[in-house]
Design a protein around this motif. Structure first.
Motif, mmCIF file in Angstrom:
data_model
loop_
_atom_site.group_PDB
_atom_site.id
_atom_site.type_symbol
_atom_site.label_atom_id
_atom_site.label_comp_id
_atom_site.label_asym_id
_atom_site.label_seq_id
_atom_site.Cartn_x
_atom_site.Cartn_y
_atom_site.Cartn_z
ATOM 1 N N TYR A 63 0.829 -1.210 0.000
ATOM 2 C CA TYR A 63 0.000 0.000 0.000
ATOM 3 C C TYR A 63 0.860 1.256 0.000
ATOM 4 C CZ TYR A 63 -4.167 -2.792 1.084
ATOM 5 O OH TYR A 63 -5.205 -3.682 1.038
ATOM 6 N N PHE A 64 1.857 1.302 0.881
ATOM 7 C CA PHE A 64 2.703 2.495 0.960
ATOM 8 C C PHE A 64 3.573 2.635 -0.294
ATOM 9 C CE2 PHE A 64 2.123 2.293 5.719
ATOM 10 C CZ PHE A 64 1.429 3.489 5.801
ATOM 11 N N LEU A 228 -3.161 12.601 8.835
ATOM 12 C CA LEU A 228 -4.186 11.561 8.697
ATOM 13 C C LEU A 228 -3.647 10.198 9.097
ATOM 14 C CD1 LEU A 228 -7.007 10.672 7.639
ATOM 15 C CD2 LEU A 228 -5.949 10.433 5.378
ATOM 16 N N ILE A 229 -2.468 9.842 8.567
ATOM 17 C CA ILE A 229 -1.922 8.507 8.801
ATOM 18 C C ILE A 229 -1.445 8.349 10.244
ATOM 19 C CG2 ILE A 229 -0.102 6.891 8.145
ATOM 20 C CD1 ILE A 229 -2.358 7.276 6.088
ATOM 21 N N PRO A 240 -1.625 0.075 11.131
ATOM 22 C CA PRO A 240 -0.719 0.537 10.070
ATOM 23 C C PRO A 240 -1.077 -0.023 8.695
ATOM 24 C CG PRO A 240 0.534 -0.007 12.037
ATOM 25 C CD PRO A 240 -0.878 -0.422 12.306
ATOM 26 N N THR A 241 -1.563 -1.254 8.651
ATOM 27 C CA THR A 241 -1.968 -1.830 7.357
ATOM 28 C C THR A 241 -3.166 -1.074 6.788
ATOM 29 O OG1 THR A 241 -1.150 -4.011 8.005
ATOM 30 C CG2 THR A 241 -2.738 -3.928 6.199
ATOM 31 N N GLU A 242 -4.149 -0.814 7.623
ATOM 32 C CA GLU A 242 -5.303 -0.038 7.175
ATOM 33 C C GLU A 242 -4.893 1.385 6.819
ATOM 34 O OE1 GLU A 242 -8.485 -2.479 10.018
ATOM 35 O OE2 GLU A 242 -7.531 -0.613 10.694
ATOM 36 N N ALA A 245 -3.742 1.455 3.246
ATOM 37 C CA ALA A 245 -4.860 1.486 2.293
ATOM 38 C C ALA A 245 -5.466 2.888 2.213
ATOM 39 C CB ALA A 245 -5.920 0.468 2.712
ATOM 40 N N ILE A 246 -5.586 3.546 3.358
ATOM 41 C CA ILE A 246 -6.116 4.917 3.378
ATOM 42 C C ILE A 246 -5.165 5.858 2.652
ATOM 43 C CG2 ILE A 246 -6.603 6.872 4.917
ATOM 44 C CD1 ILE A 246 -7.697 4.757 6.904
ATOM 45 N N ALA A 247 -3.855 5.641 2.802
ATOM 46 C CA ALA A 247 -2.864 6.473 2.108
ATOM 47 C C ALA A 247 -3.022 6.347 0.599
ATOM 48 C CB ALA A 247 -1.444 6.077 2.526
#
Length: 430
Positions: A63-64, A228-229, A240-242, A245-247
């Protein structure tokens, strides 16, 4: 004997330029075949490769990575550079400071030193040349400043360290990276200022700097991603995994919907690059996990720990030896395998000396970050030289004072654990 075979074969394979993931796998295989008769080597390695990446926390990495690529092409770099110009552009040599601050900001948002080098270097190296800086120095500033993204969250390598250390809080590691990352940034600015003073480079003209409020407003959506993160993780709103995804969703909305620097037809090559990078990182993690398992099976970390503790009872002397070892390792090994292989070796020593896993992790990441811009394997150095269109030999002289600044930061972080631990303790994460 096991250690000699393992590290000897590994070093030999690196010398013949075998890709590092394959070198790790083959060195582990040869060692198991030579020393362990009771285990099926190929089956065991395959199992460890799978087990090494079977972690929910590691899902944050792709994700990142994707988020970093979206930011790199989504117009975020240009807005951060404009904002940095407003902050320090009017100072003598301000463009060098703009480069350092822009790399730190972009690295902290994207979590990738290579992405920061590509995105910021593409703008800043030509701009600095136009203002009287030579290209080797401009390149050197970019590649060293880009490594601050390894410390300032969100950072993939901090997630990997959490896995290798046996579960140090990712949220605590993220917060712990701020002050060391800022320290490196400030020391790089000081080193750049010395160069600027010797060269007599003038500040940017007023017409080259945007007004404060337009620049600030333009950068707010990009900078908000950090809030946000990190705010969401610390506040317990998501893992951190979620957060990864938000990032991705936020970067996509920013790049496609707000800044409109990426069209939908651009997404396929971005996704393809993200998949390729993720595959390489995951192979490195799986291969390193196999080697780490073999070392644990043969009690190599315990043997090395006992040997180190017999050399001195002074914690600073032991940390000096560990730091020197990691500095050498960082010159020829990528950060991911280095963290996965050497954390189980050195972390027990640090804990026996009363050093917290969190402080040791920040020290280790800062140390190995120096290797990212050091030949022969410094990936960030190679990317920077390619963007700056200079040879590595030309960059060595101007990069030495910047190396010195990073070494000073490493010494301070090693000697004063509070630099790493103050913010996590303040926020109740330790």
């Amino acid at each position: 004997m096991t250690s000699l075979i393992l590290f000897g074969v590994f070093a030999l394979l690196l010398l013949i330029n075998l890709p590092i993931a394959l070198a790790i796998i083959f060195a582990t295989l040869v060692t198991m075949l030579a020393t362990i008769d009771t285990l099926p080597a190929l089956t065991t390695i395959a199992q460890r490769l799978v087990a090494g990446i079977d972690s929910f926390a590691l899902l944050a990495i792709p994700y990142f990575i994707l988020s970093g690529y979206l930011m790199g092409q989504g117009g975020i770099a240009a807005r951060l550079i404009n904002f940095a110009k407003v902050l320090v552009g009017r100072l003598p040599g301000g463009l060098a400071f703009v480069n350092v601050i822009s790399c730190a900001l972009f690295g902290s948002i994207s979590g990738s030193a290579v992405a920061a080098t590509s995105a910021i270097g593409g703008f800043m190296i030509p701009a600095m040349k136009k203002e009287g800086y030579d290209k080797p120095f401009s390149t050197a500033v970019t590649v060293t400043a880009a490594t601050t993204g390894m410390l300032i969250p969100p950072s993939n390598i901090l997630i990997i360290y959490s896995l290798a250390s046996g579960g140090v809080s990712i949220a605590a590691l993220f917060i712990a990276g701020y002050l060391p990352g800022i320290l490196v940034t400030l020391l790089l600015i000081v080193a750049s200022a010395i160069y600027v003073k010797r060269k007599g480079i003038k500040p940017l003209a007023s017409d080259q700097i945007e007004a404060f409020w337009p620049a600030f407003i333009g950068a707010i959506p990009s900078l908000f991603l950090i809030v946000l993160i990190i705010g969401g993780i610390i506040g317990g709103l998501f893992t951190p995994t979620e957060a990864g995804a938000i990032a991705v969703l936020y970067s996509l909305a920013l790049s496609v919907g707000i800044y409109r620097e990426i069209s939908f037809k651009d997404l396929y090559p971005i996704l393809l690059k993200s998949v390729n990078t993720t595959a390489i990182v995951m192979l490195l993690i799986g291969a390193s996990s196999a080697m780490s398992w073999l070392m644990s099976y043969e009690t190599i970390p315990q043997t090395i720990s006992q040997t180190l503790l017999t050399l001195s009872e002074n914690p600073l002397i032991i940390l000096l030896i560990i730091n020197l070892t990691l500095l050498v390792i960082g010159t020829f090994m990528d950060m991911t395998p280095a963290v996965l292989i050497f954390t189980p070796i050195f972390l027990p020593v640090a804990e026996m000396l009363g050093i917290s896993p969190l402080h040791f992790g920040i020290m280790m990441i800062l140390n190995l970050s120096i290797g990212l811009c050091t030949p022969p394997v410094g990936s960030v150095l190679f990317v920077g030289c390619s963007i700056g269109k200079v040879n590595i030999s030309e960059v060595i002289k101007p990069i030495l004072p910047l190396y010195a600044a990073m070494i000073v930061a490493l010494i301070l972080v090693t000697a004063f654990p509070a630099i790493s631990e103050f913010l996590p303790t303040l926020l109740g994460l330790m």
